[in-house]
Design an enzyme around this catalytic site. Structure first.
Site, PDB file in Angstrom:
ATOM      1  N   SER A 199      35.659  58.834  39.378  1.00  8.31           N
ATOM      2  CA  SER A 199      35.801  59.702  37.870  1.00  8.31           C
ATOM      3  C   SER A 199      33.332  59.452  37.795  1.00  8.31           C
ATOM      4  CB  SER A 199      36.677  59.966  37.002  1.00  8.31           C
ATOM      5  OG  SER A 199      37.355  59.977  36.796  1.00  8.31           O
ATOM      6  N   PRO A 230      41.022  68.019  38.434  1.00  8.29           N
ATOM      7  CA  PRO A 230      40.000  68.542  37.152  1.00  8.29           C
ATOM      8  C   PRO A 230      40.645  67.748  35.812  1.00  8.29           C
ATOM      9  CG  PRO A 230      40.293  70.363  37.823  1.00  8.29           C
ATOM     10  CD  PRO A 230      40.967  69.726  38.730  1.00  8.29           C
ATOM     11  N   ARG A 258      38.640  65.585  32.992  1.00  7.11           N
ATOM     12  CA  ARG A 258      37.483  65.630  32.609  1.00  7.11           C
ATOM     13  C   ARG A 258      36.325  67.151  32.354  1.00  7.11           C
ATOM     14  NH1 ARG A 258      34.874  60.892  31.805  1.00  7.11           N
ATOM     15  NH2 ARG A 258      36.205  60.145  33.441  1.00  7.11           N
ATOM     16  N   TYR A 296      32.988  51.792  28.825  1.00 10.94           N
ATOM     17  CA  TYR A 296      32.150  52.610  29.922  1.00 10.94           C
ATOM     18  C   TYR A 296      30.450  52.013  30.350  1.00 10.94           C
ATOM     19  CZ  TYR A 296      36.577  54.243  30.811  1.00 10.94           C
ATOM     20  OH  TYR A 296      38.409  54.002  31.214  1.00 10.94           O
ATOM     21  N   CYS A 352      35.999  46.204  12.938  1.00  7.60           N
ATOM     22  CA  CYS A 352      34.686  44.890  12.403  1.00  7.60           C
ATOM     23  C   CYS A 352      34.708  44.139  13.998  1.00  7.60           C
ATOM     24  CB  CYS A 352      36.372  44.269  12.209  1.00  7.60           C
ATOM     25  SG  CYS A 352      36.293  44.331  10.171  1.00  7.60           S
ATOM     26  N   GLU A 353      33.859  45.173  14.348  1.00  6.73           N
ATOM     27  CA  GLU A 353      33.355  44.333  16.042  1.00  6.73           C
ATOM     28  C   GLU A 353      32.026  44.453  16.150  1.00  6.73           C
ATOM     29  OE1 GLU A 353      36.629  44.153  18.514  1.00  6.73           O
ATOM     30  OE2 GLU A 353      35.475  44.613  20.116  1.00  6.73           O
TER      31      GLU A 353
HETATM   32  N1  LLP Z   1      43.735  62.377  39.639  1.00  2.00           N
HETATM   33  C1  LLP Z   1      43.470  61.416  39.551  1.00  2.00           C
HETATM   34  C2  LLP Z   1      44.864  60.676  40.511  1.00  2.00           C
HETATM   35  C3  LLP Z   1      43.322  60.623  38.107  1.00  2.00           C
HETATM   36  O1  LLP Z   1      43.427  59.005  38.224  1.00  2.00           O
HETATM   37  C4  LLP Z   1      42.164  60.945  37.805  1.00  2.00           C
HETATM   38  C5  LLP Z   1      41.963  60.076  36.744  1.00  2.00           C
HETATM   39  C6  LLP Z   1      42.349  61.893  37.617  1.00  2.00           C
HETATM   40  C7  LLP Z   1      42.861  62.921  38.710  1.00  2.00           C
HETATM   41  C8  LLP Z   1      41.444  63.050  36.494  1.00  2.00           C
HETATM   42  O2  LLP Z   1      39.450  62.533  36.525  1.00  2.00           O
HETATM   43  P1  LLP Z   1      38.916  63.056  35.960  1.00  2.00           P
HETATM   44  O3  LLP Z   1      38.686  64.844  35.837  1.00  2.00           O
HETATM   45  O4  LLP Z   1      38.938  62.884  34.455  1.00  2.00           O
HETATM   46  O5  LLP Z   1      37.574  62.419  36.195  1.00  2.00           O
HETATM   47  N2  LLP Z   1      39.493  57.415  31.063  1.00  2.00           N
HETATM   48  C9  LLP Z   1      38.045  56.479  32.382  1.00  2.00           C
HETATM   49  C10 LLP Z   1      38.624  57.621  33.369  1.00  2.00           C
HETATM   50  C11 LLP Z   1      39.585  56.882  33.795  1.00  2.00           C
HETATM   51  C12 LLP Z   1      39.839  58.091  34.730  1.00  2.00           C
HETATM   52  C13 LLP Z   1      41.638  57.703  35.408  1.00  2.00           C
HETATM   53  N3  LLP Z   1      42.211  59.156  36.504  1.00  2.00           N
HETATM   54  C14 LLP Z   1      37.308  57.469  31.045  1.00  2.00           C
HETATM   55  O6  LLP Z   1      37.094  57.651  30.386  1.00  2.00           O
HETATM   56  O7  LLP Z   1      35.820  58.052  32.373  1.00  2.00           O
END
Ligand code: LLP
Length: 427
Positions: free
Chosen positions: A204, A285, A287, A328, A355-356
């Site tokens: 990602s 997609p 994000r 991250y 609290c951190e």
């Molecule tokens: N497809 C699969 C199989 C995935 O595991 C993910 C994200 C996506 C699509 C979508 O990815 P994107 O286009 O949104 O980057 N929580 C983390 C990112 C972990 C994403 C996990 N999988 C963050 O806040 O950056």
């Protein structure tokens, strides 16, 4: 987004509504989401590929019933990765055949529900799951369309926790050592599975297309091996999601049409070289569609200057509404949005109320030196993985998502209440 402007007093306006009014009506913190921006990004992804590909919005980035309806109306499909996401999708009327079901540890109950609902594809993530899904489909007297997720061994240039194509990790079946080929062999033998393609998701927040190129090359290589061994040409490949967005002005994301063009060209070229029919491409997609469409609106509380260091600006939320900075080292920007100011900028750190000490929203930012309690500040690009990863840490109530459009605001996820918190507490 296009609908964000400032009025003469420096007050930020989005979708035709100013943030002071939003704060008065809906309180802070709040995620403010621009519906037109969401729809136009969704549409841009869909039209970028024309009819040659399917776009599956990754629901994990942010999912609510309103979002499901928008996606449905804009002709997108949906990727879900839990029973909860599946339930949300189905309850808001997403046709099951347009849903893909992901996950490295789907439960038997989740799989059964997905097969019963008739989801368009289940993405198989392990040898055990091949057998598990086949068994459930047989029991239910159906043939389930599936893809196999492989890891192609690419090092994506992103944070370790969100990189997913190297082999030493929990997702997928390694291409290395013939493991993916063996998975295909087993899936093809099971009558209750219809193997429609191979899946790869390399990670990602990626800007560099070379990782996708290597992935496409290796996935097509596997398709060729499958053709040579079994005489079948799988009709689909899924290249996952992961396209980066601009969190700060340093990031320079690529447009959907550029990405579509690059991916289509790579796959077509590789298939021509391997004398394969070009498979239908899908992408996921999350994000890149929802991330830029929302900002978090906070009210400034305590402002604490530390001599020679920086000024700590505390807001009324924090790591419970945005864990990404702590998790991250994510970078965000921030601005004063309830007025203009000519004061000298000061080096600030925007922190939450938890609290951190790691409860940081924006690590380094310049804000006007006259910032004071009661001012409103906004952190842009919080549409993805902020509300969806929000917690109740310290029993802080999760903020609402307010969608704005044409001068109207509408709550699409309401603010949590103390009753919501207490509802789960037994005794
Ligand atoms: N497809 C699969 C199989 C995935 O595991 C993910 C994200 C996506 C699509 C979508 O990815 P994107 O286009 O949104 O980057 N929580 C983390 C990112 C972990 C994403 C996990 N999988 C963050 O806040 O950056």
């Amino acid at each position: 987004s296009e609908t964000v402007t400032r009025d003469d007093d420096g007050v930020l306006t989005v979708g035709g509504i100013d943030v002071k009014r939003l704060a008065e009506e809906y309180g802070t913190p709040a995620y403010v989401l621009d519906e037109d921006d969401f729809r136009s990004r969704a549409r841009a992804w869909r039209t970028a590929f024309g009819d040659n590909a399917d776009v599956f919005y990754a629901g994990k980035a942010f999912l609510s019933r309103a979002v499901v309806r928008w996606l449905n109306e804009e002709g997108l499909n949906l990727d879900v990765c839990s029973g909860g996401e599946l339930a949300t999708a189905l309850s808001a009327g997403m046709p099951a055949e347009r849903i893909a079901f992901h996950g490295n540890n789907k439960s038997v109950a989740e799989i059964r529900r997905a097969v019963e609902a008739g989801v368009g594809r289940i993405v198989l993530d392990s040898f055990q799951e091949i057998v598990r899904v086949a068994h459930i489909a047989r029991e239910l007297g159906t043939r389930q369309r599936v893809q196999i997720r492989i890891t192609v061994g690419v090092e994506a240039h992103t944070h370790e926790f969100i990189a997913t194509a190297h082999e030493d990790q929990k997702f997928g079946i390694p291409l290395a050592g013939g493991q993916a080929a063996e998975a295909v062999r087993r899936a093809l033998q099971l009558d209750s599975l219809e193997l429609i393609g191979i899946h790869s998701h390399i990670g990602s927040q990626i800007f560099d297309m070379s990782g996708f190129e290597v992935a496409a090359h290796r996935v097509v290589g596997l398709l060729k091996d499958i053709r040579d061994e079994h005489g079948v040409e799988l009709p689909e490949i899924d290249l996952g999601g992961g396209l980066g967005i601009a969190y700060t002005s340093d990031d320079d994301p690529r447009e959907p049409h550029e990405i579509a063009k690059a991916l289509t060209e790579i796959v077509t070229r590789e298939c021509e070289a391997a004398k394969l029919r070009t498979p239908r491409i899908s992408v996921e997609p999350g994000r890149a569609i929802v991330g830029p469409t929302a900002f978090t609106l906070y009210e400034v509380g305590t402002v604490k200057p530390l001599d020679g260091l920086r000024t700590y600006v505390s807001v009324d939320g924090g790591m419970s509404d945005n864990i990404r900075t702590a998790l991250y080292d994510a970078e965000y920007s921030v601005s004063l949005v309830s007025r203009s100011s000519d004061a000298e900028p000061m080096l600030a750190r925007v922190v939450g109320k938890h609290c951190e000490s790691g409860d940081i929203v924006v690590k380094d930012a310049f804000l006007p030196g006259d910032l004071a309690p009661g001012d409103l500040i906004a952190v842009p690009a919080t549409g993805a993985y902020c509300r969806s990863m929000a917690s109740n840490y310290n029993h802080v109530l999760r903020p609402p998502v307010v969608a704005v459009k044409d001068g109207q605001a509408r709550v699409i996820v309401r603010r949590e209440t103390e009753e919501d918190l207490l509802r789960l507490d037994v005794g």
